[in-house]
Design a protein around this motif. Structure first.
Motif, mmCIF file in Angstrom:
data_model
loop_
_atom_site.group_PDB
_atom_site.id
_atom_site.type_symbol
_atom_site.label_atom_id
_atom_site.label_comp_id
_atom_site.label_asym_id
_atom_site.label_seq_id
_atom_site.Cartn_x
_atom_site.Cartn_y
_atom_site.Cartn_z
ATOM 1 N N LEU A 274 -0.950 4.478 -25.517
ATOM 2 C CA LEU A 274 0.502 4.598 -25.363
ATOM 3 C C LEU A 274 1.001 3.571 -24.348
ATOM 4 O O LEU A 274 2.007 2.896 -24.554
ATOM 5 N N LYS A 275 0.242 3.425 -23.244
ATOM 6 C CA LYS A 275 0.650 2.473 -22.210
ATOM 7 C C LYS A 275 0.571 1.050 -22.753
ATOM 8 O O LYS A 275 1.439 0.223 -22.498
ATOM 9 N N ARG A 276 -0.520 0.782 -23.527
ATOM 10 C CA ARG A 276 -0.649 -0.561 -24.100
ATOM 11 C C ARG A 276 0.491 -0.861 -25.057
ATOM 12 O O ARG A 276 1.070 -1.937 -25.048
ATOM 13 N N LYS B 220 0.777 5.175 -9.463
ATOM 14 C CA LYS B 220 2.065 5.761 -9.064
ATOM 15 C C LYS B 220 3.116 5.529 -10.125
ATOM 16 O O LYS B 220 4.282 5.785 -9.915
ATOM 17 N N TRP B 221 2.702 4.925 -11.231
ATOM 18 C CA TRP B 221 3.703 4.580 -12.244
ATOM 19 C C TRP B 221 3.625 5.562 -13.395
ATOM 20 O O TRP B 221 2.788 5.445 -14.266
ATOM 21 N N ASN B 222 4.534 6.522 -13.424
ATOM 22 C CA ASN B 222 4.614 7.371 -14.600
ATOM 23 C C ASN B 222 5.569 6.709 -15.585
ATOM 24 O O ASN B 222 6.149 5.665 -15.310
ATOM 25 N N CYS C 170 0.835 -1.204 0.000
ATOM 26 C CA CYS C 170 0.000 0.000 0.000
ATOM 27 C C CYS C 170 0.862 1.244 0.000
ATOM 28 O O CYS C 170 1.681 1.426 0.899
ATOM 29 N N TYR C 171 0.665 2.086 -0.968
ATOM 30 C CA TYR C 171 1.366 3.362 -1.008
ATOM 31 C C TYR C 171 0.330 4.431 -1.309
ATOM 32 O O TYR C 171 -0.196 4.484 -2.408
ATOM 33 N N ASN C 172 0.018 5.241 -0.322
ATOM 34 C CA ASN C 172 -1.011 6.282 -0.449
ATOM 35 C C ASN C 172 -2.343 5.723 -0.949
ATOM 36 O O ASN C 172 -2.829 6.111 -2.004
ATOM 37 N N ASN D 289 2.882 -0.997 4.502
ATOM 38 C CA ASN D 289 2.746 0.430 4.252
ATOM 39 C C ASN D 289 4.087 0.937 3.752
ATOM 40 O O ASN D 289 5.044 1.065 4.492
ATOM 41 N N ASP D 290 4.130 1.226 2.450
ATOM 42 C CA ASP D 290 5.382 1.548 1.783
ATOM 43 C C ASP D 290 5.648 3.054 1.847
ATOM 44 O O ASP D 290 5.676 3.734 0.831
ATOM 45 N N GLY D 291 5.802 3.571 3.060
ATOM 46 C CA GLY D 291 6.139 4.986 3.218
ATOM 47 C C GLY D 291 5.082 5.943 2.718
ATOM 48 O O GLY D 291 5.411 6.990 2.143
ATOM 49 N N ARG E 142 10.430 4.077 5.001
ATOM 50 C CA ARG E 142 10.227 5.060 3.924
ATOM 51 C C ARG E 142 9.657 4.313 2.726
ATOM 52 O O ARG E 142 9.419 3.110 2.826
ATOM 53 N N ASN E 143 9.500 4.994 1.599
ATOM 54 C CA ASN E 143 9.016 4.329 0.387
ATOM 55 C C ASN E 143 10.157 3.535 -0.259
ATOM 56 O O ASN E 143 11.209 4.084 -0.572
ATOM 57 N N PHE E 144 9.966 2.231 -0.392
ATOM 58 C CA PHE E 144 10.994 1.403 -1.021
ATOM 59 C C PHE E 144 10.556 0.883 -2.381
ATOM 60 O O PHE E 144 11.324 0.230 -3.067
ATOM 61 N N GLY E 145 9.320 1.109 -2.765
ATOM 62 C CA GLY E 145 8.840 0.612 -4.062
ATOM 63 C C GLY E 145 8.077 -0.697 -3.924
ATOM 64 O O GLY E 145 8.278 -1.464 -2.986
ATOM 65 N N LYS E 146 7.198 -0.921 -4.893
ATOM 66 C CA LYS E 146 6.293 -2.060 -4.809
ATOM 67 C C LYS E 146 7.011 -3.411 -4.785
ATOM 68 O O LYS E 146 6.615 -4.317 -4.061
ATOM 69 N N GLU E 147 8.070 -3.534 -5.575
ATOM 70 C CA GLU E 147 8.754 -4.830 -5.655
ATOM 71 C C GLU E 147 9.330 -5.226 -4.295
ATOM 72 O O GLU E 147 9.247 -6.367 -3.868
ATOM 73 N N ASP F 111 -10.677 -9.880 -16.565
ATOM 74 C CA ASP F 111 -10.708 -8.503 -17.053
ATOM 75 C C ASP F 111 -10.225 -7.606 -15.943
ATOM 76 O O ASP F 111 -10.782 -7.618 -14.844
ATOM 77 N N ARG F 112 -9.195 -6.845 -16.228
ATOM 78 C CA ARG F 112 -8.652 -5.971 -15.194
ATOM 79 C C ARG F 112 -9.560 -4.759 -15.023
ATOM 80 O O ARG F 112 -9.891 -4.083 -15.996
ATOM 81 N N ASP F 113 -9.954 -4.500 -13.777
ATOM 82 C CA ASP F 113 -10.813 -3.346 -13.502
ATOM 83 C C ASP F 113 -9.991 -2.065 -13.489
ATOM 84 O O ASP F 113 -8.773 -2.095 -13.479
#
Ligand code: UDP
Ligand code: MG
Length: 345
Positions: free
Chosen positions: A143-145, A218-220, A23-25, A54-56, A82-87, A208-210
């Motif tokens: 673009l993401k696809r 959080k992924w730019n 969980c991040y924000n 809780n990832d920061g 702190r935030n370490f990232g999802k992985e 089907d992904r909702d």
């Protein structure tokens, strides 16, 4: 088949399912998440625990999680310093989970909890890894696809490990697989790759992904790009090796050209023109050398990360989990190094 035969010696009080939630924000999603998850799991009827990381977060995610922990003690919380990232959050969840099967799931309800029943069914049929593959990607831009497609294609060509397409971290992992994953000491945690690398009996289910329930991703693109570079460099040496071949090819071309120049000088005598072609060759080779150096740098940087041997993550508080839990059932170096500052229970 009885449940016991599926598991590799779990402790008597250990739950059958561990649901791992990074969980991040995510403060807006948490109430609804537990509502959905709990109703699904009560129907399935296996004992379970939730391991929330809780990832920061900088919003009230931690407070929310802790509230739920006091309501339902099966909800356990790991609070990172702190935030370490999802992985990394997933890695911590896997380290601390005790269930006979482990299911990582996103906190934003993009992975429908209702699918857990299907995952468990396949597990009962004897599969060690049941991964959920998206049929569609709703609410994602072209673009993401496009970039996601390109990533899976490049990855598939460059590495010997087949990473299933359109498959996130939402899957079921048997304890056998979890034990194997815990033995992988690397710091660059490209989970999709690691999940595929361990092997075992794997199967897919389709869904089907909702869309995200609340909040935004959080992924730019910069983060996704770095994620892709991590994935490729940790599972392929092709980018390092291809340069020798390109170098050899270029040398042959240069050799042929030199031969041509000598012949021409012998036949036609010396002439001055050639500035443009020289510049082109010079710039081209300069560019190639810089790219090569950059790629070597990517790998060298990762080697450096590994040799520093820093802990993967730091835990500030634990709710519902004992501080020595991750090292109790495995003795590899990484989790012994994990630092704990404070055990709030
Ligand atoms: N997440 C995390 N740490 C981060 C970024 C994300 O733990 O630094 C969690 C996030 O809370 C969510 C999951 O990872 O539960 C997926 O994140 P997100 O929905 O932003 O990614 P997407 O679904 O767009 O790939
Ligand atoms: Mg999401």
């Amino acid at each position: 088949m009885s449940m016991l035969s599926l598991t590799s010696e779990p402790g008597s009080s250990d739950p059958q399912l561990s649901i791992i939630i990074p969980c991040y924000n995510e403060e807006q999603n948490i109430d609804y998440l537990f509502q959905r998850l709990e109703s699904v799991l009560d129907k399935i009827g296996l004992s379970y625990e939730f391991v929330c990381i809780n990832d920061g977060s900088c919003d009230r995610t931690l407070e929310k999680l802790v509230e739920h922990h006091y309501r339902n003690s099966r909800i356990k919380v790991i609070n990172f310093s702190r935030n370490f990232g999802k992985e990394i959050a997933l890695t911590a969840g896997i380290d601390f989970s005790t269930g006979a099967a482990v299911i990582p799931i996103d906190a934003d309800l993009q992975d429908p909890p209702e699918l857990i029943g299907t995952l468990v069914e396949k597990w009962r049929e004897g599969f060690d890894v049941v991964y959920a593959t998206r049929k569609t990607r709703q609410g994602e831009t072209w673009l993401k696809r496009l970039t996601a497609n390109a990533f899976y294609r490049v990855m598939g060509q460059m590495s010997a490990i087949a990473i299933p397409r359109d498959t996130g971290d939402f899957r079921l992992l048997d304890r056998r697989v979890v034990t194997a994953l815990k033995q992988l000491p690397e710091r660059t945690r490209f989970m999709k790759g690691l999940f595929a690398w361990v092997g075992f009996r794997q199967t897919a289910i389709y869904y089907d992904r909702d869309q995200r329930y609340k909040g935004k991703t959080k992924w730019n693109y910069w983060r996704l790009w770095n994620f892709a570079v991590d994935g490729i460099t940790s599972f392929s040496l092709v980018p390092l090796k291809m340069w020798s071949y390109i170098g050899v090819t270029l040398s042959f071309v240069a050799f042929g050209y030199a031969f041509f120049l000598v012949l021409r000088t012998l036949i036609l005598g010396i002439d001055v023109p050639g500035y443009a072609s020289l510049m082109v060759v010079l710039l081209f080779l300069g560019g190639m050398q810089l790219i090569t150096l950059g790629i070597i740098g990517e790998y060298l940087g990762r080697v450096y990360e590994e040799v520093k041997r820093r802990p993967l993550y730091l835990v500030r508080d634990l709710y519902g989990i004992k501080a020595d839990q991750p090292s109790s059932d495995n003795d590899h170096a990484r989790s012994r190094e994990t630092a704990f500052y404070n055990n709030s229970e």
